[in-house]
Scaffold this active site. Sequence first.
Site, PDB file in Angstrom:
ATOM      1  N   SER A   7       0.824  -1.207   0.000  1.00  0.00           N
ATOM      2  CA  SER A   7       0.000   0.000   0.000  1.00  0.00           C
ATOM      3  C   SER A   7       0.861   1.261   0.000  1.00  0.00           C
ATOM      4  O   SER A   7       1.592   1.531   0.955  1.00  0.00           O
ATOM      5  CB  SER A   7      -0.908   0.002   1.229  1.00  0.00           C
ATOM      6  OG  SER A   7      -1.602   1.224   1.301  1.00  0.00           O
ATOM      7  N   HIS A  32      -1.013  -1.199  -4.400  1.00  0.00           N
ATOM      8  CA  HIS A  32      -2.311  -0.803  -3.848  1.00  0.00           C
ATOM      9  C   HIS A  32      -2.323   0.710  -3.616  1.00  0.00           C
ATOM     10  O   HIS A  32      -1.436   1.254  -2.953  1.00  0.00           O
ATOM     11  CB  HIS A  32      -2.542  -1.540  -2.528  1.00  0.00           C
ATOM     12  CG  HIS A  32      -3.934  -1.424  -2.007  1.00  0.00           C
ATOM     13  ND1 HIS A  32      -4.976  -2.196  -2.476  1.00  0.00           N
ATOM     14  CD2 HIS A  32      -4.465  -0.617  -1.041  1.00  0.00           C
ATOM     15  CE1 HIS A  32      -6.079  -1.880  -1.820  1.00  0.00           C
ATOM     16  NE2 HIS A  32      -5.800  -0.923  -0.954  1.00  0.00           N
ATOM     17  N   ASP A  34      -4.641   3.818  -2.220  1.00  0.00           N
ATOM     18  CA  ASP A  34      -5.811   4.207  -1.437  1.00  0.00           C
ATOM     19  C   ASP A  34      -6.187   5.656  -1.711  1.00  0.00           C
ATOM     20  O   ASP A  34      -5.458   6.572  -1.325  1.00  0.00           O
ATOM     21  CB  ASP A  34      -5.526   4.052   0.061  1.00  0.00           C
ATOM     22  CG  ASP A  34      -5.424   2.589   0.478  1.00  0.00           C
ATOM     23  OD1 ASP A  34      -6.380   1.847   0.218  1.00  0.00           O
ATOM     24  OD2 ASP A  34      -4.397   2.205   1.055  1.00  0.00           O
ATOM     25  N   MET A  36      -8.699   8.608  -0.814  1.00  0.00           N
ATOM     26  CA  MET A  36      -9.646   8.994   0.247  1.00  0.00           C
ATOM     27  C   MET A  36     -10.115  10.430   0.031  1.00  0.00           C
ATOM     28  O   MET A  36      -9.324  11.282  -0.375  1.00  0.00           O
ATOM     29  CB  MET A  36      -8.976   8.903   1.619  1.00  0.00           C
ATOM     30  CG  MET A  36      -8.337   7.567   1.916  1.00  0.00           C
ATOM     31  SD  MET A  36      -7.602   7.587   3.574  1.00  0.00           S
ATOM     32  CE  MET A  36      -6.649   6.076   3.515  1.00  0.00           C
ATOM     33  N   HIS A  65      -7.973   1.500  -4.898  1.00  0.00           N
ATOM     34  CA  HIS A  65      -9.018   1.329  -3.881  1.00  0.00           C
ATOM     35  C   HIS A  65      -9.619   2.693  -3.551  1.00  0.00           C
ATOM     36  O   HIS A  65      -8.978   3.526  -2.909  1.00  0.00           O
ATOM     37  CB  HIS A  65      -8.386   0.679  -2.641  1.00  0.00           C
ATOM     38  CG  HIS A  65      -9.310   0.543  -1.477  1.00  0.00           C
ATOM     39  ND1 HIS A  65      -8.851   0.328  -0.195  1.00  0.00           N
ATOM     40  CD2 HIS A  65     -10.671   0.585  -1.377  1.00  0.00           C
ATOM     41  CE1 HIS A  65      -9.883   0.244   0.625  1.00  0.00           C
ATOM     42  NE2 HIS A  65     -10.984   0.397  -0.067  1.00  0.00           N
ATOM     43  N   MET A  67     -11.828   4.924  -1.465  1.00  0.00           N
ATOM     44  CA  MET A  67     -12.563   5.105  -0.208  1.00  0.00           C
ATOM     45  C   MET A  67     -13.238   6.466  -0.289  1.00  0.00           C
ATOM     46  O   MET A  67     -12.924   7.397   0.460  1.00  0.00           O
ATOM     47  CB  MET A  67     -11.612   5.066   0.992  1.00  0.00           C
ATOM     48  CG  MET A  67     -10.823   3.797   1.121  1.00  0.00           C
ATOM     49  SD  MET A  67      -9.917   3.798   2.686  1.00  0.00           S
ATOM     50  CE  MET A  67      -8.591   2.692   2.277  1.00  0.00           C
ATOM     51  N   MET A 136     -11.864  -5.130   4.678  1.00  0.00           N
ATOM     52  CA  MET A 136     -11.079  -4.230   5.526  1.00  0.00           C
ATOM     53  C   MET A 136     -10.928  -4.871   6.902  1.00  0.00           C
ATOM     54  O   MET A 136     -11.920  -5.218   7.547  1.00  0.00           O
ATOM     55  CB  MET A 136     -11.777  -2.870   5.659  1.00  0.00           C
ATOM     56  CG  MET A 136     -11.825  -2.049   4.386  1.00  0.00           C
ATOM     57  SD  MET A 136     -10.184  -1.695   3.689  1.00  0.00           S
ATOM     58  CE  MET A 136      -9.416  -0.782   5.038  1.00  0.00           C
ATOM     59  N   ASP A 174      -6.965  -5.932   3.745  1.00  0.00           N
ATOM     60  CA  ASP A 174      -6.176  -4.712   3.937  1.00  0.00           C
ATOM     61  C   ASP A 174      -6.351  -4.234   5.377  1.00  0.00           C
ATOM     62  O   ASP A 174      -7.473  -4.022   5.833  1.00  0.00           O
ATOM     63  CB  ASP A 174      -6.667  -3.649   2.960  1.00  0.00           C
ATOM     64  CG  ASP A 174      -5.877  -2.343   3.049  1.00  0.00           C
ATOM     65  OD1 ASP A 174      -4.889  -2.282   3.800  1.00  0.00           O
ATOM     66  OD2 ASP A 174      -6.255  -1.381   2.350  1.00  0.00           O
TER      67      ASP A 174
END
Length: 215
Positions: A7, A32, A34, A36, A65, A67, A136, A174
Amino acid sequence: MTKVSPSLLAADFLHLADELQMINRSEADWLHLDVMDGMFVPNISFGFPVLEAVAKVCRKPLDVHFMIEQPERYIKQTAKLGAMMMNVHQEATTHLHRTIQEIHDAGMKAGVTLNPATPVSTLEDIICDVDMVLLMSVNPGFGGQKFIENTILKVKRLRQLITQSGSNALIEVDGGVQGETAPRLVEAGVDVLVSGSYVFKAANPEKVISDLRAL
């Protein structure tokens, strides 16, 4: 062989190019990412300017990913990056089936993420349409959190659902993935391990990635 998707959230952003070269050299299967928005989760990470820069340098498939609320707004933009996987939260999109179809139509694999309190049963009617389910194992929004033990049972329930339905979906986890939790997760049925701090803060990140893959 277990897949490993380090990540980027845990990387040193002052030396991002060096971190990406390490990922390229390593045995990591994917990277990965993330994203957000400060709304769906109580944190803001990075957006498309960073994703575009990473995509130019990273030679590993991008496991993106989201979020964020209404992630379907960014399907075309994510596909344009050349992302391999677009992962959206079941809790963040109202019309999940349509979103998965649109991700596939854009040429990407479709992943669905579940928060810790969301049961795997919510995916019964869609499990055969998705390429991956991300569980998660911490509450989304921040790195370095403590692993939620119930995740082991949840992985087993999801594995059972996938087997019974004939789905080909991979299971990704994750949050809090490290030397003690990773073997238990793989034993429970996990295909892909996402690990942030445990990889990027290690003295020898490439060895850590190699060790995780060997589980």
